[in-house]
Design a protein around this motif. Sequence first.
Motif, PDB file in Angstrom:
ATOM      1  N   ARG A  45       0.860  -1.338  -0.060  1.00 10.76           N
ATOM      2  CA  ARG A  45       0.046  -0.069   0.055  1.00 10.76           C
ATOM      3  C   ARG A  45       0.908   1.336   0.017  1.00 10.76           C
ATOM      4  O   ARG A  45       2.031   1.385   0.666  1.00 10.76           O
ATOM      5  CB  ARG A  45      -1.035   0.115   1.254  1.00 10.76           C
ATOM      6  CG  ARG A  45      -1.913  -1.124   1.184  1.00 10.76           C
ATOM      7  CD  ARG A  45      -3.051  -0.988   2.447  1.00 10.76           C
ATOM      8  NE  ARG A  45      -2.409  -1.251   3.691  1.00 10.76           N
ATOM      9  CZ  ARG A  45      -2.158  -0.336   4.669  1.00 10.76           C
ATOM     10  NH1 ARG A  45      -2.550   0.859   4.610  1.00 10.76           N
ATOM     11  NH2 ARG A  45      -1.352  -1.225   5.822  1.00 10.76           N
ATOM     12  N   GLY A  46       0.321   2.263  -0.500  1.00 10.45           N
ATOM     13  CA  GLY A  46       1.082   3.512  -0.548  1.00 10.45           C
ATOM     14  C   GLY A  46       1.008   4.151   0.586  1.00 10.45           C
ATOM     15  O   GLY A  46       0.163   3.820   1.473  1.00 10.45           O
ATOM     16  N   VAL A  47       1.372   5.543   0.560  1.00 13.95           N
ATOM     17  CA  VAL A  47       1.394   6.444   2.010  1.00 13.95           C
ATOM     18  C   VAL A  47      -0.112   6.836   1.980  1.00 13.95           C
ATOM     19  O   VAL A  47      -0.757   7.096   1.260  1.00 13.95           O
ATOM     20  CB  VAL A  47       2.210   7.707   1.512  1.00 13.95           C
ATOM     21  CG1 VAL A  47       2.146   8.559   3.093  1.00 13.95           C
ATOM     22  CG2 VAL A  47       3.464   7.352   1.269  1.00 13.95           C
TER      23      VAL A  47
ATOM     24  N   ASP B 257      -0.836   1.084 -11.435  1.00 13.25           N
ATOM     25  CA  ASP B 257       0.069   2.008 -11.002  1.00 13.25           C
ATOM     26  C   ASP B 257       0.917   1.546 -10.169  1.00 13.25           C
ATOM     27  O   ASP B 257       2.310   2.148 -10.021  1.00 13.25           O
ATOM     28  CB  ASP B 257      -0.596   3.413 -10.237  1.00 13.25           C
ATOM     29  CG  ASP B 257       0.071   4.595 -10.351  1.00 13.25           C
ATOM     30  OD1 ASP B 257       0.960   4.927 -11.045  1.00 13.25           O
ATOM     31  OD2 ASP B 257       0.348   4.774  -8.910  1.00 13.25           O
ATOM     32  N   ASN B 258       0.850   0.712  -9.248  1.00 12.90           N
ATOM     33  CA  ASN B 258       2.101   0.455  -8.373  1.00 12.90           C
ATOM     34  C   ASN B 258       2.717  -1.025  -8.570  1.00 12.90           C
ATOM     35  O   ASN B 258       2.127  -1.932  -8.507  1.00 12.90           O
ATOM     36  CB  ASN B 258       1.118  -0.123  -6.790  1.00 12.90           C
ATOM     37  CG  ASN B 258       2.121  -0.199  -5.695  1.00 12.90           C
ATOM     38  OD1 ASN B 258       3.179  -0.302  -5.869  1.00 12.90           O
ATOM     39  ND2 ASN B 258       1.404  -0.439  -4.415  1.00 12.90           N
TER      40      ASN B 258
ATOM     41  N   GLN C 277       7.497   6.627  -3.777  1.00 12.88           N
ATOM     42  CA  GLN C 277       6.824   5.454  -4.603  1.00 12.88           C
ATOM     43  C   GLN C 277       7.669   5.391  -5.812  1.00 12.88           C
ATOM     44  O   GLN C 277       7.607   4.316  -6.420  1.00 12.88           O
ATOM     45  CB  GLN C 277       5.521   6.026  -4.872  1.00 12.88           C
ATOM     46  CG  GLN C 277       4.517   5.104  -5.693  1.00 12.88           C
ATOM     47  CD  GLN C 277       4.279   3.805  -4.768  1.00 12.88           C
ATOM     48  OE1 GLN C 277       4.209   3.959  -3.430  1.00 12.88           O
ATOM     49  NE2 GLN C 277       4.559   2.712  -5.345  1.00 12.88           N
ATOM     50  N   ASP C 278       8.401   6.334  -6.551  1.00 13.19           N
ATOM     51  CA  ASP C 278       9.069   6.214  -7.583  1.00 13.19           C
ATOM     52  C   ASP C 278      10.319   5.398  -7.117  1.00 13.19           C
ATOM     53  O   ASP C 278      10.591   4.285  -8.222  1.00 13.19           O
ATOM     54  CB  ASP C 278       9.615   7.726  -8.226  1.00 13.19           C
ATOM     55  CG  ASP C 278       8.290   8.564  -8.751  1.00 13.19           C
ATOM     56  OD1 ASP C 278       7.364   7.899  -9.453  1.00 13.19           O
ATOM     57  OD2 ASP C 278       8.404   9.484  -8.599  1.00 13.19           O
ATOM     58  N   PHE C 279      10.963   5.475  -6.174  1.00 12.89           N
ATOM     59  CA  PHE C 279      12.138   4.667  -5.785  1.00 12.89           C
ATOM     60  C   PHE C 279      11.660   3.029  -5.630  1.00 12.89           C
ATOM     61  O   PHE C 279      12.191   2.280  -6.027  1.00 12.89           O
ATOM     62  CB  PHE C 279      12.670   5.073  -4.453  1.00 12.89           C
ATOM     63  CG  PHE C 279      13.877   4.421  -3.993  1.00 12.89           C
ATOM     64  CD1 PHE C 279      14.912   4.348  -4.490  1.00 12.89           C
ATOM     65  CD2 PHE C 279      13.356   3.522  -2.727  1.00 12.89           C
ATOM     66  CE1 PHE C 279      15.748   3.125  -3.897  1.00 12.89           C
ATOM     67  CE2 PHE C 279      14.386   2.547  -2.303  1.00 12.89           C
ATOM     68  CZ  PHE C 279      15.635   2.610  -2.845  1.00 12.89           C
TER      69      PHE C 279
ATOM     70  N   PRO D 196       3.212   2.962 -14.234  1.00 13.33           N
ATOM     71  CA  PRO D 196       2.860   4.302 -13.118  1.00 13.33           C
ATOM     72  C   PRO D 196       2.344   5.473 -14.083  1.00 13.33           C
ATOM     73  O   PRO D 196       2.907   5.902 -15.188  1.00 13.33           O
ATOM     74  CB  PRO D 196       4.138   4.352 -12.481  1.00 13.33           C
ATOM     75  CG  PRO D 196       4.782   3.071 -12.629  1.00 13.33           C
ATOM     76  CD  PRO D 196       4.464   2.583 -13.776  1.00 13.33           C
ATOM     77  N   ASN D 197       1.472   6.165 -13.292  1.00 10.67           N
ATOM     78  CA  ASN D 197       1.141   7.469 -14.006  1.00 10.67           C
ATOM     79  C   ASN D 197       2.262   8.588 -13.457  1.00 10.67           C
ATOM     80  O   ASN D 197       2.410   9.568 -14.444  1.00 10.67           O
ATOM     81  CB  ASN D 197      -0.091   8.064 -13.248  1.00 10.67           C
ATOM     82  CG  ASN D 197      -1.251   7.233 -13.257  1.00 10.67           C
ATOM     83  OD1 ASN D 197      -1.517   6.735 -14.594  1.00 10.67           O
ATOM     84  ND2 ASN D 197      -2.035   6.618 -12.227  1.00 10.67           N
ATOM     85  N   SER D 198       3.121   8.375 -12.709  1.00  9.72           N
ATOM     86  CA  SER D 198       4.430   9.453 -12.518  1.00  9.72           C
ATOM     87  C   SER D 198       4.994   9.610 -13.878  1.00  9.72           C
ATOM     88  O   SER D 198       5.321   8.746 -14.637  1.00  9.72           O
ATOM     89  CB  SER D 198       5.260   8.768 -11.583  1.00  9.72           C
ATOM     90  OG  SER D 198       6.335   9.507 -11.305  1.00  9.72           O
ATOM     91  N   ALA D 199       5.658  10.894 -13.851  1.00  6.63           N
ATOM     92  CA  ALA D 199       6.482  11.217 -15.210  1.00  6.63           C
ATOM     93  C   ALA D 199       7.889  10.549 -14.887  1.00  6.63           C
ATOM     94  O   ALA D 199       8.512  10.666 -15.792  1.00  6.63           O
ATOM     95  CB  ALA D 199       6.349  12.847 -15.058  1.00  6.63           C
ATOM     96  N   ALA D 200       7.950  10.108 -13.831  1.00  6.04           N
ATOM     97  CA  ALA D 200       9.491   9.569 -13.666  1.00  6.04           C
ATOM     98  C   ALA D 200       9.625   8.281 -14.595  1.00  6.04           C
ATOM     99  O   ALA D 200       8.697   7.462 -15.053  1.00  6.04           O
ATOM    100  CB  ALA D 200       9.751   9.121 -12.065  1.00  6.04           C
ATOM    101  N   LEU D 201      10.984   8.132 -15.118  1.00 11.00           N
ATOM    102  CA  LEU D 201      11.403   6.773 -15.777  1.00 11.00           C
ATOM    103  C   LEU D 201      11.841   5.801 -14.797  1.00 11.00           C
ATOM    104  O   LEU D 201      12.866   6.039 -14.382  1.00 11.00           O
ATOM    105  CB  LEU D 201      12.365   7.257 -16.817  1.00 11.00           C
ATOM    106  CG  LEU D 201      11.906   7.394 -18.085  1.00 11.00           C
ATOM    107  CD1 LEU D 201      11.097   9.049 -18.226  1.00 11.00           C
ATOM    108  CD2 LEU D 201      12.986   7.565 -19.339  1.00 11.00           C
TER     109      LEU D 201
END
Length: 400
Positions: free
Chosen positions: A83-85, A186-187, A262-264, A389-394
């Motif tokens: 689970r996320g934060v 997303d997770n 979450q990206d890490f 994931p929806n994040s813009a991070a690669l």
Amino acid sequence: MGVLMSRRQTVERVQKVSLAVSAFKDGLREQPSTRRRAEAATTRQGTLEQEVQEGEEEALAGPSQPEQSSASKAAWERLRDGRGVEPEEFERANRFTPPAFIRPKRELHDDEPPDISLEQREQILNDEMCEICEVWTAESLFPCRICHRVYHDGCLRRMGYLQKDSAVEVTETAHTETGWSCYYCDNLNLLLTEEEMYSLMETLRSCKIIPESCLTLDDFLHYKHQVHKQQFERTMPEAQEEQAALQFNALDPDKKGHIEWQDFLSHESIQLLQKIRPQNALLRLLTPKERERARAAFLALDQDNDGFIGEAECRQAQHSWFRKHQKEMLSCNVSISHVGPISEGSPASSRNGKSPEKILPATKQEETRSIDWPRFLRENVAYILAARPNSAALHLQPLA
């Protein structure tokens, strides 16, 4: 007509039961915390639970305050459960109970090559009813670009998965080529089995990584050095350190000087999958939408229709999966059953002759055309999964 009335009555009954259960659980939530701890203790089992308990004992043994120990315990439990934060500003009244995430289990045939044909297309169908409330309301449903699930924005808000900026993102992108990933897709950490998650938690604890904390470049490089030394018993080469620094920049697209937890976690999860599972097992994780998008990309690159593409084109595809946040590609005329984002720079868009990548001369391409469809899938599967994931991070930086 009788069937429709029966279905409506069923939906009303489900909604009434949901409200009653929510009210009952809200009442339980207001009871003393000692009871919650007792109930949580009875559910602990297996290796992940032991790992969480060890983290609690370390927190209690340290100089931190009881409040910090409780926060550390909750963070390790969220990490264990995938689970996320928990949102800080979260109205717990009138909300649905968040779903229980069940980690997958490996099957005996997972390592065998899956049958993914290039010529045989797959029919993409989304669910007709909201995944949460199981009610059909036509155009107000938001589809996931990865799986078959659809959602109401109100249901997502009540579960705490849609807040502030994310609400705007869903409404603007869900029905476009950019698309939106639901909280399951997303997770990336939810792809790990219980044993794989135990391995990751053990690594994080041994490297003194605090769950749900941001990492600076120094933190990230120090962690990578420790992991490399534990695995190979030698110092990490300079070339790998440079690659790790590039990965950090890819995880920090806004140049904030740190990467979000979450990206890490997504980056570490996909890297662990690469190390532990063979490529055939990773191919089995692809959804029909992802497979269809891969077909479109390969067919667009195979301009000669000979079943082969060049290595440079394959690398071009690895970069294209992550181009999912380009505002100029937003369009509201895309069907609810679209297969995923295809940006202007992606291989699938090269049919229109618009690609910013340099294309090799035809003679040079013919010399290097050595990658067929199965190999294309194997070399791209990790990047396709990392782009969920929806994040813009690669979350997985392609090699230059």
